[in-house]
Scaffold this active site. Sequence first.
Site, short mmCIF file in Angstrom:
data_model
loop_
_atom_site.label_atom_id
_atom_site.label_comp_id
_atom_site.label_asym_id
_atom_site.label_seq_id
_atom_site.Cartn_x
_atom_site.Cartn_y
_atom_site.Cartn_z
N TYR A 208 3.22 4.73 11.77
CA TYR A 208 3.00 3.30 12.16
C TYR A 208 4.24 2.21 10.28
O TYR A 208 4.89 1.31 10.58
CB TYR A 208 2.24 2.58 11.62
CG TYR A 208 0.70 2.69 11.25
CD1 TYR A 208 1.34 2.20 10.04
CD2 TYR A 208 -0.15 3.50 11.12
CE1 TYR A 208 0.16 1.46 8.75
CE2 TYR A 208 -0.63 3.54 10.00
CZ TYR A 208 -1.05 2.79 8.66
OH TYR A 208 -1.85 3.30 7.95
N HIS B 26 -4.23 4.24 4.30
CA HIS B 26 -5.32 3.47 3.96
C HIS B 26 -6.83 4.42 3.82
O HIS B 26 -6.69 3.62 2.34
CB HIS B 26 -5.92 2.90 5.32
CG HIS B 26 -6.86 2.57 5.92
ND1 HIS B 26 -7.25 0.55 5.26
CD2 HIS B 26 -8.41 2.75 6.73
CE1 HIS B 26 -8.57 0.51 5.50
NE2 HIS B 26 -9.02 1.35 6.03
N ARG C 276 0.95 -1.10 0.06
CA ARG C 276 0.06 0.31 0.02
C ARG C 276 1.30 1.27 0.10
O ARG C 276 2.09 0.95 1.12
CB ARG C 276 -0.63 -0.18 1.48
CG ARG C 276 -2.77 0.55 1.19
CD ARG C 276 -3.10 1.27 2.68
NE ARG C 276 -1.91 1.94 3.53
CZ ARG C 276 -2.10 1.85 5.04
NH1 ARG C 276 -3.02 0.96 5.32
NH2 ARG C 276 -1.42 2.28 5.51
C1 LIG Z 1 -16.26 -6.32 10.13
C2 LIG Z 1 -15.13 -5.06 9.72
N1 LIG Z 1 -14.52 -4.94 10.38
C3 LIG Z 1 -13.40 -3.31 10.64
C4 LIG Z 1 -13.44 -3.00 9.99
C5 LIG Z 1 -12.65 -1.64 9.87
N2 LIG Z 1 -11.59 -1.52 8.95
C6 LIG Z 1 -11.80 -0.73 7.54
S1 LIG Z 1 -11.08 -0.83 7.06
C7 LIG Z 1 -9.58 -2.03 7.35
C8 LIG Z 1 -8.75 -2.83 7.02
C9 LIG Z 1 -8.50 -4.04 5.95
O1 LIG Z 1 -7.40 -4.71 5.63
P1 LIG Z 1 -7.40 -5.38 4.34
O2 LIG Z 1 -8.56 -5.95 4.12
O3 LIG Z 1 -6.17 -5.63 4.34
O4 LIG Z 1 -7.24 -4.20 3.13
P2 LIG Z 1 -7.05 -2.70 2.47
O5 LIG Z 1 -7.57 -1.42 3.16
O6 LIG Z 1 -5.45 -3.25 2.84
O7 LIG Z 1 -6.57 -2.40 1.28
C10 LIG Z 1 -10.41 -2.23 8.95
C11 LIG Z 1 -9.96 -2.85 9.84
C12 LIG Z 1 -14.75 -2.96 8.88
N3 LIG Z 1 -14.79 -2.42 7.67
N4 LIG Z 1 -15.62 -3.94 9.13
#
Ligand SMILES: Cc1ncc(C[n+]2csc(CCOP(=O)(O)OP(=O)(O)O)c2C)c(N)n1
Length: 339
Positions: free
Chosen positions: A245, A236, A232
């Site tokens: 971080y 985020h 990435r």
């Molecule tokens: C069920 C749920 N738990 C927590 C969140 C909060 N949240 C939003 S994005 C995220 C990280 C997701 O990471 P990843 O699946 O690796 O996708 P990336 O953002 O790295 O593309 C989290 C924990 C959420 N949206 N839905």
Amino acid sequence: MTRPSDEQRRQMLVDMVSARTQSRRMWNLQRQGQIGTMAPIDGHEAAIVGAVHTLDPSCDWVLPQYREPVALYRYGPEILEHVMLYNIGHPSGGHIPAPIRVLPHQISLATQIPHAVGLAWGLTLQDDPGVVLVFFGDGSSSEGDFYEAGNLAGVLGAPVIFLCVNNQWAISTPTHLQTAAESFAAKAAAFGFPGVQVDGNDVDAVFDAVHTARERALAGQGPTLIEATVYRLGPHTTADDPTRYVPVEDLEAARQRDPIARLRAELEASGLWDDAVHADVEAAAIADIDAAFEKAKSTPLEPDAMLDHCYSQDTQRLARQRAGMLSGLEDQDAGGRIS
Ligand SMILES: Cc1ncc(C[n+]2csc(CCOP(=O)(O)OP(=O)(O)O)c2C)c(N)n1
Ligand SMILES: [Mg+2]
């Protein structure tokens, strides 16, 4: 190895550059207070575009997480309107009209994965051609939905491709705190189908892996789990400060593997790309996203549109909610608060 043609590679670079340009435009719009939170695409372009270019939009389906939609040009420029409707908080932002075989993007982690398996199973039951490609992140792979969906897909032999984009982070959680498994691809062993890892910065490798998975699915050989490893390159979302971080040296090393720079250098070497083409692609991408933004802003507001498409017909409870919502809004209208 199945290699994309020169023309496919050129078109993939157009889509990758357009997606990054539009994502950056959206970042600026968010900073100007014109749209809501968005998740930048930087670093994911080859993993998304390389995968989607193996598909046939007239029969194959795509279920995105939230970073992908801006890179789904292959499914039609109308996708951008959905992106902008969603980002201005329009109630119609949750729906992409037929015949586009892309489901709305998903914020609630991993919920798109069981949907993908159900959709793929449905295609088989209806004797429809086509496969389902579902995107999710390394973080989403820790959700129960992923395991339930993977298990069922294996049992059913459903024509579905699980594409885990491992960008090394789930907000601020690094992959070594996400899983103790050797890889995300290794998890396929428990589901009884193949799991493969590809360099997600290499558009040709992604194309090959997804092409092979699609051929397997079409031949009735069932699902494949693909882990595309990327990094990435941005925050985020617009609500994040990764400088707190992300190790600077890791980010710098990842920038050296930028998927756009890599494909661009290759195409330039074969005379298929140059600075003028690049500038034209960026200009067209800005014009397209701005047009989609203007169209979204002028789309009439139908607040109860958010209840459409839950069921083919409203259930009694939903009908009551719809009526209650509309009459509540009329009352507010009378008070002059909503126009
Ligand atoms: C069920 C749920 N738990 C927590 C969140 C909060 N949240 C939003 S994005 C995220 C990280 C997701 O990471 P990843 O699946 O690796 O996708 P990336 O953002 O790295 O593309 C989290 C924990 C959420 N949206 N839905
Ligand atoms: Mg991630």
